[in-house]
Design a protein around this motif. Structure first.
Motif, short mmCIF file in Angstrom:
data_model
loop_
_atom_site.label_atom_id
_atom_site.label_comp_id
_atom_site.label_asym_id
_atom_site.label_seq_id
_atom_site.Cartn_x
_atom_site.Cartn_y
_atom_site.Cartn_z
N LEU A 71 41.73 46.88 41.32
CA LEU A 71 41.73 46.58 42.76
C LEU A 71 43.05 45.94 43.17
N ALA A 72 43.53 45.00 42.35
CA ALA A 72 44.81 44.34 42.68
C ALA A 72 45.93 45.37 42.75
N ASN A 73 46.01 46.25 41.78
CA ASN A 73 47.08 47.27 41.79
C ASN A 73 46.98 48.16 43.02
N PHE A 74 45.76 48.52 43.35
CA PHE A 74 45.52 49.39 44.50
C PHE A 74 45.93 48.69 45.80
N LEU A 75 45.52 47.44 45.96
CA LEU A 75 45.83 46.71 47.19
C LEU A 75 47.31 46.36 47.27
N ASN A 83 51.39 39.87 48.35
CA ASN A 83 50.28 39.57 49.27
C ASN A 83 48.92 39.63 48.60
N VAL A 84 48.89 39.96 47.31
CA VAL A 84 47.60 40.10 46.63
C VAL A 84 47.57 39.20 45.40
N ILE A 85 46.72 38.19 45.44
CA ILE A 85 46.63 37.22 44.33
C ILE A 85 45.37 37.50 43.52
N PHE A 97 49.88 39.10 33.95
CA PHE A 97 50.55 37.89 34.45
C PHE A 97 51.89 38.23 35.10
N HIS A 98 52.59 39.19 34.50
CA HIS A 98 53.91 39.55 35.04
C HIS A 98 53.82 40.65 36.10
N GLY A 99 52.62 41.19 36.32
CA GLY A 99 52.47 42.31 37.26
C GLY A 99 52.34 41.88 38.71
N GLY A 100 52.16 40.59 38.96
CA GLY A 100 51.98 40.11 40.33
C GLY A 100 51.35 38.74 40.29
#
Ligand SMILES: NC(=O)C1=CN([C@@H]2O[C@H](COP(=O)(O)OP(=O)(O)OC[C@H]3O[C@@H](n4cnc5c(N)ncnc54)[C@H](O)[C@@H]3O)[C@@H](O)[C@H]2O)C=CC1
Ligand SMILES: CC(=O)[C@H](N)C(=O)O
Length: 373
Positions: A71-75, A83-85, A97-100
């Motif tokens: 979901l995080a990757n999609f959003l 903007n997505v935590i 951890f390093h992806g966002g």
């Protein structure tokens, strides 16, 4: 003011409201003055903290489970990485951890949750933390805490800060007395698992907060979700994920449900798209706040037959887990999602053949079959 008088006032206000109107008065807690949780008196039907020109600021709770990272990757593709935590109580692997942005968030800690929402100016919250059906039966008190007390914290923070809130429900919110083939949106819901009971509670509480305080609550009842790059977290539909790993690795699979157990299922891409679509749907298009969504429905035997078309030597055996089987036997076999299709245009992309091809492509079955030959 004496407590009895305050209560009379509150009850008077409640009874004086139109039955179908949107409530905008403050909650009981504010009148009693005993809770730190304050819901703004001007909370309204629409999420005013997010206008069409801004990007939402998103928090995902329980984000390290089967569905959260996807979901995080999609959003993030849609709203921008920062903007997505993603949040959870577990330690994230390096690539996540390093992806966002990732943050520690325990939904049982109300102050921690509120601090995160305030400090990060969150406007949309996707509440994914939960204990699923099978693991919930193995730990009822923890499931009750996480799935019910945790939800209360999330609802209060969302109402207090005018968030748009997504809470997933499940086919598990139905029980043996519900119509099972197909199961409509509105029917008897008497689930026999703590997971199901907590999800019915979440549906009802979210809808109550919507009508009572104007919380922009949106909820989809997911079928069993099948994903390639993440492990399921202790559910009854887990077999439909594990079967792909075992088929590709060993050419065989031992199934913990009976071969004839029919359940509604969905590929994760459809699930994530449905979630974003209902969150972006104009409020006036939503005739309800909790919708069934569906894609396909199959038995372990159907799935094995489809796998055999790709892996001819594949073998399935059955060693039934009585807890999971009893749960599955009480769940819908087919899901009626006509309201979602009518109201906000839901349409799935993946049926069983596309699901199997996509999952095997991801797991690299071609290599394995080629090696076997
Ligand atoms: N995966 C599926 O097939 C389906 C999932 N759903 C719902 O979707 C949501 C996400 O599901 P999954 O990712 O599969 O679940 P999962 O069980 O894989 O992940 C749940 C996450 O919640 C976290 N968590 C547990 N206690 C917590 C706490 N106190 N504070 C914060 N986080 C906590 C766990 O660490 C875990 O990472 C859940 O609400 C589930 O009920 C609904 C239907 C089907
Ligand atoms: C269908 C669900 O909610 C979940 N996958 C489970 O099996 O518990």
């Amino acid at each position: 003011m004496p407590v009895a008088r305050m209560l009379r006032q509150v009850v008077g206000q409640m009874l004086g409201r139109p039955a179908c109107g949107c409530w905008t008065s403050a909650p009981l807690a504010r009148f009693l003055g005993t809770s730190p949780r304050q819901i703004p008196a001007d909370a309204n039907f629409y999420s005013s903290s997010f206008s069409g020109t801004d990007q939402p600021r998103v928090l995902i709770t329980g984000g390290l489970g089967q569905l959260g990272v996807g979901l995080a990757n999609f959003l993030r593709k849609r709203f921008g990485k920062d903007n997505v935590i993603l949040s959870d109580i577990r330690k994230p692997p390096d690539h996540i951890f390093h992806g966002g942005p990732f943050i520690y968030s325990d939904i049982l800690d109300y102050k921690n949750l509120r601090e995160i929402v305030v400090n990060n100016r969150i406007t949309w919250l996707f509440h994914y933390s939960a204990l699923l059906s099978a693991i919930g039966e193995a730990n009822v008190s923890l499931a009750r805490a996480v799935n019910i007390t945790g939800l209360h914290n999330v609802l209060d923070v969302a109402a207090e800060h005018n968030l748009r809130l997504f809470v997933p429900s499940t086919i598990g919110a139905f029980g043996p007395t519900s119509p099972r083939n197909p199961t409509p949106d509105i029917c008897i819901q008497r689930p026999r698992t703590i997971y199901g009971v907590s999800k019915v509670h979440a549906e009802l509480m979210g809808e109550y907060y919507h009508y009572r305080y104007g919380l922009d609550f949106r909820c989809l009842r997911y079928p069993g979700i099948i994903s390639a790059d993440s492990q399921p977290g202790g559910g009854t539909t887990d077999y439909a994920v594990q079967i792909f790993h075992d088929a590709v690795k060993n050419g065989k699979f031992e199934c913990n449900l009976k071969s004839s157990t029919r359940l509604p299922m969905m590929y994760i891409d459809d699930c994530l798209r449905a979630t974003l679509e209902v969150m972006e749907a104009p409020a006036e298009s939503l005739s309800m706040r909790t919708y069934n969504v569906n894609a396909m429905s199959f038995t372990p035997e159907d799935l094995a037959q489809e796998l055999l078309k790709h892996i001819p030597e594949f073998q399935i055996t059955y060693n039934v887990d009585s807890v999971r089987q009893a749960i599955a036997d009480s769940w819908p076999m087919n899901f009626d999602d006509s309201n979602a299709r009518k109201d906000w245009g839901w349409k799935h992309d993946f049926d069983l053949p596309e699901l199997v091809t996509t999952m095997l492509n991801f797991h690299g079955s071609d290599t394995r079959v080629a090696q076997a030959n």
